[in-house]
Design a protein around this motif. Structure first.
Motif, PDB file in Angstrom:
ATOM      1  N   PHE A 117      33.067  19.992 -26.463  1.00  0.00           N
ATOM      2  CA  PHE A 117      32.576  20.475 -27.758  1.00  0.00           C
ATOM      3  C   PHE A 117      32.253  21.959 -27.665  1.00  0.00           C
ATOM      4  O   PHE A 117      31.775  22.437 -26.633  1.00  0.00           O
ATOM      5  CB  PHE A 117      31.308  19.715 -28.183  1.00  0.00           C
ATOM      6  CG  PHE A 117      31.484  18.229 -28.220  1.00  0.00           C
ATOM      7  CD1 PHE A 117      32.171  17.623 -29.266  1.00  0.00           C
ATOM      8  CD2 PHE A 117      30.980  17.433 -27.207  1.00  0.00           C
ATOM      9  CE1 PHE A 117      32.345  16.258 -29.308  1.00  0.00           C
ATOM     10  CE2 PHE A 117      31.146  16.062 -27.233  1.00  0.00           C
ATOM     11  CZ  PHE A 117      31.837  15.468 -28.281  1.00  0.00           C
ATOM     12  N   ARG A 118      32.507  22.659 -28.760  1.00  0.00           N
ATOM     13  CA  ARG A 118      32.015  24.036 -28.860  1.00  0.00           C
ATOM     14  C   ARG A 118      30.619  23.980 -29.463  1.00  0.00           C
ATOM     15  O   ARG A 118      30.407  23.345 -30.511  1.00  0.00           O
ATOM     16  CB  ARG A 118      32.924  24.900 -29.717  1.00  0.00           C
ATOM     17  CG  ARG A 118      32.447  26.365 -29.816  1.00  0.00           C
ATOM     18  CD  ARG A 118      33.425  27.246 -30.557  1.00  0.00           C
ATOM     19  NE  ARG A 118      34.670  27.394 -29.805  1.00  0.00           N
ATOM     20  CZ  ARG A 118      35.831  26.900 -30.196  1.00  0.00           C
ATOM     21  NH1 ARG A 118      35.927  26.219 -31.322  1.00  0.00           N
ATOM     22  NH2 ARG A 118      36.912  27.075 -29.456  1.00  0.00           N
ATOM     23  N   VAL A 119      29.659  24.614 -28.822  1.00  0.00           N
ATOM     24  CA  VAL A 119      28.263  24.584 -29.254  1.00  0.00           C
ATOM     25  C   VAL A 119      27.713  26.004 -29.236  1.00  0.00           C
ATOM     26  O   VAL A 119      28.283  26.908 -28.618  1.00  0.00           O
ATOM     27  CB  VAL A 119      27.411  23.660 -28.368  1.00  0.00           C
ATOM     28  CG1 VAL A 119      27.963  22.244 -28.372  1.00  0.00           C
ATOM     29  CG2 VAL A 119      27.314  24.190 -26.943  1.00  0.00           C
ATOM     30  N   ARG A 120      26.560  26.188 -29.906  1.00  0.00           N
ATOM     31  CA  ARG A 120      25.922  27.498 -29.912  1.00  0.00           C
ATOM     32  C   ARG A 120      24.404  27.329 -29.953  1.00  0.00           C
ATOM     33  O   ARG A 120      23.858  26.878 -30.970  1.00  0.00           O
ATOM     34  CB  ARG A 120      26.371  28.339 -31.099  1.00  0.00           C
ATOM     35  CG  ARG A 120      25.713  29.742 -31.131  1.00  0.00           C
ATOM     36  CD  ARG A 120      26.123  30.529 -32.346  1.00  0.00           C
ATOM     37  NE  ARG A 120      27.540  30.853 -32.331  1.00  0.00           N
ATOM     38  CZ  ARG A 120      28.180  31.490 -33.323  1.00  0.00           C
ATOM     39  NH1 ARG A 120      27.514  31.840 -34.407  1.00  0.00           N
ATOM     40  NH2 ARG A 120      29.469  31.735 -33.237  1.00  0.00           N
ATOM     41  N   PRO A 121      23.694  27.684 -28.894  1.00  0.00           N
ATOM     42  CA  PRO A 121      22.232  27.649 -28.920  1.00  0.00           C
ATOM     43  C   PRO A 121      21.691  28.743 -29.845  1.00  0.00           C
ATOM     44  O   PRO A 121      22.245  29.850 -29.904  1.00  0.00           O
ATOM     45  CB  PRO A 121      21.833  27.930 -27.464  1.00  0.00           C
ATOM     46  CG  PRO A 121      23.092  27.720 -26.661  1.00  0.00           C
ATOM     47  CD  PRO A 121      24.219  28.057 -27.570  1.00  0.00           C
ATOM     48  N   SER A 122      20.603  28.447 -30.531  1.00  0.00           N
ATOM     49  CA  SER A 122      19.932  29.485 -31.316  1.00  0.00           C
ATOM     50  C   SER A 122      18.610  29.894 -30.681  1.00  0.00           C
ATOM     51  O   SER A 122      17.860  30.677 -31.260  1.00  0.00           O
ATOM     52  CB  SER A 122      19.712  29.017 -32.757  1.00  0.00           C
ATOM     53  OG  SER A 122      18.801  27.941 -32.802  1.00  0.00           O
ATOM     54  N   GLN A 137      26.817  17.259 -20.817  1.00  0.00           N
ATOM     55  CA  GLN A 137      25.964  18.447 -20.895  1.00  0.00           C
ATOM     56  C   GLN A 137      25.104  18.429 -22.153  1.00  0.00           C
ATOM     57  O   GLN A 137      23.924  18.790 -22.108  1.00  0.00           O
ATOM     58  CB  GLN A 137      26.824  19.718 -20.864  1.00  0.00           C
ATOM     59  CG  GLN A 137      27.383  20.066 -19.504  1.00  0.00           C
ATOM     60  CD  GLN A 137      28.304  21.265 -19.574  1.00  0.00           C
ATOM     61  OE1 GLN A 137      29.398  21.205 -20.155  1.00  0.00           O
ATOM     62  NE2 GLN A 137      27.876  22.375 -18.984  1.00  0.00           N
ATOM     63  N   TYR A 138      25.701  18.012 -23.263  1.00  0.00           N
ATOM     64  CA  TYR A 138      24.905  17.962 -24.496  1.00  0.00           C
ATOM     65  C   TYR A 138      23.824  16.895 -24.378  1.00  0.00           C
ATOM     66  O   TYR A 138      22.678  17.099 -24.811  1.00  0.00           O
ATOM     67  CB  TYR A 138      25.782  17.717 -25.725  1.00  0.00           C
ATOM     68  CG  TYR A 138      25.084  18.143 -27.002  1.00  0.00           C
ATOM     69  CD1 TYR A 138      25.292  19.406 -27.539  1.00  0.00           C
ATOM     70  CD2 TYR A 138      24.170  17.302 -27.639  1.00  0.00           C
ATOM     71  CE1 TYR A 138      24.627  19.819 -28.686  1.00  0.00           C
ATOM     72  CE2 TYR A 138      23.500  17.715 -28.779  1.00  0.00           C
ATOM     73  CZ  TYR A 138      23.728  18.968 -29.296  1.00  0.00           C
ATOM     74  OH  TYR A 138      23.050  19.379 -30.428  1.00  0.00           O
ATOM     75  N   CYS A 139      24.158  15.767 -23.783  1.00  0.00           N
ATOM     76  CA  CYS A 139      23.159  14.706 -23.610  1.00  0.00           C
ATOM     77  C   CYS A 139      22.024  15.168 -22.704  1.00  0.00           C
ATOM     78  O   CYS A 139      20.848  14.820 -22.936  1.00  0.00           O
ATOM     79  CB  CYS A 139      23.817  13.452 -23.053  1.00  0.00           C
ATOM     80  SG  CYS A 139      24.894  12.612 -24.248  1.00  0.00           S
TER      81      CYS A 139
END
Length: 273
Positions: A117-122, A137-139
């Motif tokens: 997945f492509r993700v982006r932390p804010s 990793q997301y889990c």
């Protein structure tokens, strides 16, 4: 909401009791006394209104579910930092429930062909930078926030999470569910509008819309402070909203008591024993 789901839930409770799980089902049993439940939830934010929110919840004697991430705050070292730890501990003592909003408030952005997945932390060290993550990793990111919540509240968080912005895909939801996390969104009328700009939508308009449109069974969403809203939603809207819904026969329940999630929560907690 029609009586069907609640009838089904009563049957589930009878089965739980027969299996020796009545203690887990007790909160849901209490919810049967209410014909018009709503489920108020709060995501973290700058925390500037958090003390005011807590005052209203205590004064109105209602329980809610908090989805927490480690976000930047107006004071202190982040919404799950040491500065705010006593605040979370006090909410646990009042009987509220807690769940993960991911630790660094990580947005799902896209599914990729290779299953990642492509993700982006804010928030956090990778704030604003696109990342490519596996489901594992997301889990792990969901678990990071849950672990911190356990540390600051002394209670086990619910096996639920809310993706930042509510942004998901079917593939993403299947992957996170497979590793033990069920996603929680909100009802269309449950978007309480505290993210909207004050100059375009006033607090009076948000209150009127919510009181008009909210229906039994709705999950409601607000935040513990939004940077972009100049006229804070809480407590200006929160308290009259709670009072107004009570006057209309609504009652407030946590997600532990929601018929869509109660069975999942009980199952996960039983396995944890």
């Amino acid at each position: 909401m029609a009586s069907g789901p609640w009838t089904t839930r009563r049957a589930e409770l009878r089965r739980a009791a027969a299996a020796g799980l009545l203690a887990l089902a007790a909160p849901a049993l209490f919810a049967q006394d209410c014909g018009k439940p709503v489920y108020l939830t709060f995501d973290t934010g700058h925390m500037g209104v958090a003390p005011l929110v807590a005052d209203v919840l205590k004064r109105e004697n209602i329980r809610v579910t908090f989805f927490a991430a480690q976000e930047k705050t107006k004071e202190g070292d982040g919404s799950l930092g040491q500065h705010w730890a006593p605040w979370w501990k006090a909410r646990a003592a009042e009987g509220h429930e807690f769940a993960s909003h991911t630790y660094d408030h990580v947005y799902w952005r896209a599914d990729l062909p290779d299953g990642r997945f492509r993700v982006r932390p804010s928030s956090g060290p990778q704030e604003g930078r696109d990342q490519v993550w596996t489901a594992a990793q997301y889990c792990e990111e969901i678990q990071r926030a849950a672990t911190r919540l356990r540390e600051v509240t002394g209670r086990e968080p619910l096996p639920l999470f809310r993706a930042p912005g509510g942004k998901t895909s079917p593939k993403f939801l299947a992957a996170t569910r497979a590793c033990g996390w069920q996603h929680v969104g909100w009802a269309p009328a449950g978007f309480l509008g505290d993210e909207l700009p004050s100059e375009k939508v006033s607090n009076d308009q948000l209150l009127a819309r919510a009181l008009r449109d909210i229906r039994p069974g709705d999950i409601l969403l607000a935040h513990l402070g939004i940077w972009s809203r100049q006229d804070p939603w809480a407590p200006a809207v929160l308290e009259p909203l709670v009072k107004g819904l009570k006057e209309r026969g609504f009652c407030f329940r946590t997600l532990r008591e929601h018929p869509q999630y109660a069975g999942w929560i009980a199952q996960k907690e039983e396995r944890r024993k």
